[in-house]
Design an enzyme around this catalytic site. Structure first.
Site, PDB file in Angstrom:
ATOM      1  N   CYS A  15       0.830  -1.208   0.000  1.00 44.91           N
ATOM      2  CA  CYS A  15       0.000   0.000   0.000  1.00 44.91           C
ATOM      3  C   CYS A  15       0.861   1.253   0.000  1.00 44.91           C
ATOM      4  O   CYS A  15       2.083   1.190  -0.013  1.00 44.91           O
ATOM      5  CB  CYS A  15      -0.922   0.011   1.226  1.00 44.91           C
ATOM      6  SG  CYS A  15      -1.970  -1.447   1.360  1.00 44.91           S
ATOM      7  N   GLY A  41      -1.205   0.708  -5.086  1.00 46.10           N
ATOM      8  CA  GLY A  41      -2.483   0.075  -4.776  1.00 46.10           C
ATOM      9  C   GLY A  41      -3.620   0.717  -5.529  1.00 46.10           C
ATOM     10  O   GLY A  41      -3.725   1.947  -5.555  1.00 46.10           O
ATOM     11  N   ASN A 115       0.793   0.930   6.010  1.00 48.00           N
ATOM     12  CA  ASN A 115       1.375   0.171   4.911  1.00 48.00           C
ATOM     13  C   ASN A 115       2.241  -0.919   5.511  1.00 48.00           C
ATOM     14  O   ASN A 115       3.142  -0.634   6.291  1.00 48.00           O
ATOM     15  CB  ASN A 115       2.228   1.077   4.010  1.00 48.00           C
ATOM     16  CG  ASN A 115       3.051   0.277   3.008  1.00 48.00           C
ATOM     17  OD1 ASN A 115       2.652  -0.791   2.572  1.00 48.00           O
ATOM     18  ND2 ASN A 115       4.212   0.796   2.663  1.00 48.00           N
ATOM     19  N   GLY A 116       1.963  -2.181   5.165  1.00 43.44           N
ATOM     20  CA  GLY A 116       2.774  -3.268   5.686  1.00 43.44           C
ATOM     21  C   GLY A 116       1.934  -4.449   6.095  1.00 43.44           C
ATOM     22  O   GLY A 116       0.795  -4.619   5.630  1.00 43.44           O
ATOM     23  N   TYR A 254      11.133  -3.288  -7.824  1.00 37.75           N
ATOM     24  CA  TYR A 254       9.861  -3.205  -8.540  1.00 37.75           C
ATOM     25  C   TYR A 254       8.903  -2.129  -8.054  1.00 37.75           C
ATOM     26  O   TYR A 254       8.370  -1.357  -8.846  1.00 37.75           O
ATOM     27  CB  TYR A 254       9.145  -4.567  -8.461  1.00 37.75           C
ATOM     28  CG  TYR A 254       7.806  -4.588  -9.159  1.00 37.75           C
ATOM     29  CD1 TYR A 254       7.718  -4.824 -10.523  1.00 37.75           C
ATOM     30  CD2 TYR A 254       6.623  -4.349  -8.460  1.00 37.75           C
ATOM     31  CE1 TYR A 254       6.494  -4.834 -11.172  1.00 37.75           C
ATOM     32  CE2 TYR A 254       5.396  -4.362  -9.100  1.00 37.75           C
ATOM     33  CZ  TYR A 254       5.332  -4.599 -10.453  1.00 37.75           C
ATOM     34  OH  TYR A 254       4.128  -4.589 -11.102  1.00 37.75           O
ATOM     35  N   SER A 295       8.945  -0.852 -15.439  1.00 34.35           N
ATOM     36  CA  SER A 295       9.966  -1.030 -14.418  1.00 34.35           C
ATOM     37  C   SER A 295      11.204  -1.752 -14.914  1.00 34.35           C
ATOM     38  O   SER A 295      12.242  -1.716 -14.252  1.00 34.35           O
ATOM     39  CB  SER A 295       9.377  -1.751 -13.203  1.00 34.35           C
ATOM     40  OG  SER A 295       8.744  -2.951 -13.597  1.00 34.35           O
ATOM     41  N   ASP A 357      13.880  -7.645 -17.709  1.00 34.62           N
ATOM     42  CA  ASP A 357      12.756  -7.298 -16.829  1.00 34.62           C
ATOM     43  C   ASP A 357      13.251  -7.286 -15.393  1.00 34.62           C
ATOM     44  O   ASP A 357      14.331  -7.791 -15.082  1.00 34.62           O
ATOM     45  CB  ASP A 357      11.608  -8.286 -16.994  1.00 34.62           C
ATOM     46  CG  ASP A 357      10.260  -7.686 -16.572  1.00 34.62           C
ATOM     47  OD1 ASP A 357      10.238  -6.501 -16.152  1.00 34.62           O
ATOM     48  OD2 ASP A 357       9.249  -8.392 -16.661  1.00 34.62           O
ATOM     49  N   CYS A 394       6.553 -13.747   0.723  1.00 35.84           N
ATOM     50  CA  CYS A 394       6.818 -12.581   1.566  1.00 35.84           C
ATOM     51  C   CYS A 394       5.716 -12.485   2.615  1.00 35.84           C
ATOM     52  O   CYS A 394       4.534 -12.572   2.298  1.00 35.84           O
ATOM     53  CB  CYS A 394       6.853 -11.309   0.737  1.00 35.84           C
ATOM     54  SG  CYS A 394       6.982  -9.814   1.734  1.00 35.84           S
ATOM     55  N   CYS A 445      16.135  -6.637   3.395  1.00 35.20           N
ATOM     56  CA  CYS A 445      15.340  -7.846   3.525  1.00 35.20           C
ATOM     57  C   CYS A 445      15.364  -8.561   2.176  1.00 35.20           C
ATOM     58  O   CYS A 445      14.869  -8.035   1.178  1.00 35.20           O
ATOM     59  CB  CYS A 445      13.900  -7.549   3.928  1.00 35.20           C
ATOM     60  SG  CYS A 445      12.881  -9.046   4.041  1.00 35.20           S
TER      61      CYS A 445
END
Length: 469
Positions: A15, A41, A115-116, A254, A295, A357, A394, A445
């Protein structure tokens, strides 16, 4: 948050949050900021504003430009506002899960957005329900509001004590009548930055949104930090002494816009560098380099520069299309791929193509792109990916849906090239990507690549027959 369905993992959303403190056009600026974060989002959005005495909310399902009309912005008067764009999987869609949330109590009002993903949300929610809490949504974000309500004292201390209960990734915003609090998880997994605008402040998931409202970047919010913004300025504190810098690597690969800065690193430059590294790690004889819009374009520039192979515009994007990675179902993703891109036959015909990509998650897009290039006359298609193989789910808010959909969890690259129809395929190494991004601390991460999760996973643990333990 994650729930187990037939031993498969459903992921929560990625988000975006945006807030304004002390500006006469707070809600309008928040609307513009959310537009700049729309890539994070598309399923729902909302704004909560404050005039110093009363908080007001407006939210809806859909894109920012479709949810809000001028009359809606005009109603959200006041000097302060917070906003949210949402992509949902956990908890489902529906207007009740669209943020920001607005809570009312005898002690005042509270606007909240997040967000998360909280990896111990089910455990904490069960405890709170046993203690009498009644939840209005199925989103994990609501948990923190119930925790804050149960603590006493000054709001800063109540927030800090509440955050000690939760684990996972989060960038929180809390709006009171005349105060704004922002908080980041102690691993620093999600991006969050602060800017100045006149005598006020702006907070955003990405710095690209600051440009949209004319704000000047001030600094990043630090891992474990809680910042209080009031008429007296900024007041900073930390809710935990156990802090690390472990930004989600997929932000650089990304999610973030290329014009954003994340912890001092320009996203475009990081992606371009990853293309250069990949060209050295996985060279190939070819005639042209083509990037996948949007991207993959930055990395394609770097790959072409390092390999000395000409960069060509071989794929054209339909500007009316949206990202396929964040379409909620496989059928919608496949349909979107067929609509979003077309090949330039005169560029591709009889050429050996390097197709660059940013990542392969499910394999939906890359397989159809290879077919598209071959149909346009490509002699060979060599796929080069500037993300390591994504083998593990994830648990911190990125939509890597299930093991069944993670193509790298099922196939080695030597097998995958036949599945997707490529002549060859290569992924950047984890160390190569770390070197390309180049943050001095060097900690990120990378759990979706190597299963090194930065937190304990609580109820998200999978049985021994699965790969995550």
């Amino acid at each position: 948050m994650i729930k187990l369905v037939d031993m498969k993992v459903e992921m929560h959303e990625e988000c975006g949050v945006f807030g304004v403190f002390n500006h006469f056009n707070a809600s309008l600026l928040t609307y513009r900021g959310l537009n700049a974060l729309q890539h994070r989002g598309q399923e729902g959005c909302g704004i909560v504003s404050s005039d110093g005495k009363t908080l007001k909310a407006f939210k809806g399902e859909g894109l920012v430009k479709n949810v809000f009309k001028k009359k809606d912005i005009d109603v959200l008067d006041g000097l302060h506002a917070i906003g949210h764009v949402r992509y949902s999987t956990f908890g489902g869609g529906g207007i009740h899960n669209v943020q920001p949330f607005l809570f009312h109590s005898q002690n005042g009002q509270l606007g909240l957005c997040h967000n998360g993903n909280l990896v111990n949300a089910t455990k904490i929610r069960g405890y709170l329900e046993q203690q009498g809490s009644i939840f209005q949504t199925t989103a994990d974000s609501e948990i923190i509001a119930h925790l804050i309500k149960r603590h006493r004292g000054e709001m800063m201390n109540r927030i800090k004590e509440s955050l000690l209960y939760v684990e996972g990734s989060f960038a929180f915003m809390f709006l009171l009548e005349d105060e704004l609090y922002v908080a980041l998880d102690k691993q620093g997994l999600r991006p969050l930055s602060i800017a100045t605008l006149g005598d006020g402040y702006v907070v955003s998931s990405e710095t690209c949104a600051f440009d949209a409202v004319g704000a000047t970047f001030l600094r990043d919010v630090l891992p474990g930090e809680v910042i209080h913004i009031s008429k007296d300025g900024l007041n900073s504190s930390f809710y935990s002494e156990d802090r690390k810098h472990q930004m989600c690597m997929m932000e650089y690969v990304y999610f973030a816009r290329p014009d954003s800065q994340i912890e001092g690193i320009n996203v475009y430059q990081a992606r371009k560098n990853s293309g250069k590294v990949l060209a050295k790690e996985a060279p190939v004889e070819a005639d042209i380099v083509i990037g996948v819009p949007d991207s993959g374009m930055s990395a394609a520039v770097g790959y072409a520069e390092a390999s000395k192979i000409p960069l060509e515009l071989g794929l054209i994007k339909n500007k009316a299309s949206d990202r396929t990675f964040i379409e909620p179902t496989q059928a919608l993703r496949e349909n979107a791929v067929s609509l979003k891109l077309s090949a330039v036959r005169s560029v591709i015909k009889d050429k050996r193509v390097v197709l660059v990509d940013d990542s392969i998650v499910r394999g939906t897009t890359i397989k159809q792109l290879i077919q598209l290039l071959k149909h346009a006359g490509a002699k060979e298609v060599h796929v080069r990916i500037t993300s390591p193989e994504i083998k593990y789910p994830c648990f911190y808010g990125v939509d890597f849906s299930t093991y069944d959909e993670l193509i790298s969890a099922k196939y080695k690259p030597s097998e995958m090239k036949d599945v997707i129809g490529a002549h060859s395929i290569a992924f950047i190494s984890i160390q190569g990507l770390i070197d390309a991004v180049g943050r001095k601390e060097g900690a990120y991460c990378t759990a979706c690549y190597n299963k090194k999760y930065p937190t304990y996973l609580y109820e998200t643990i999978i049985d021994a027959n699965k790969q995550v333990k």
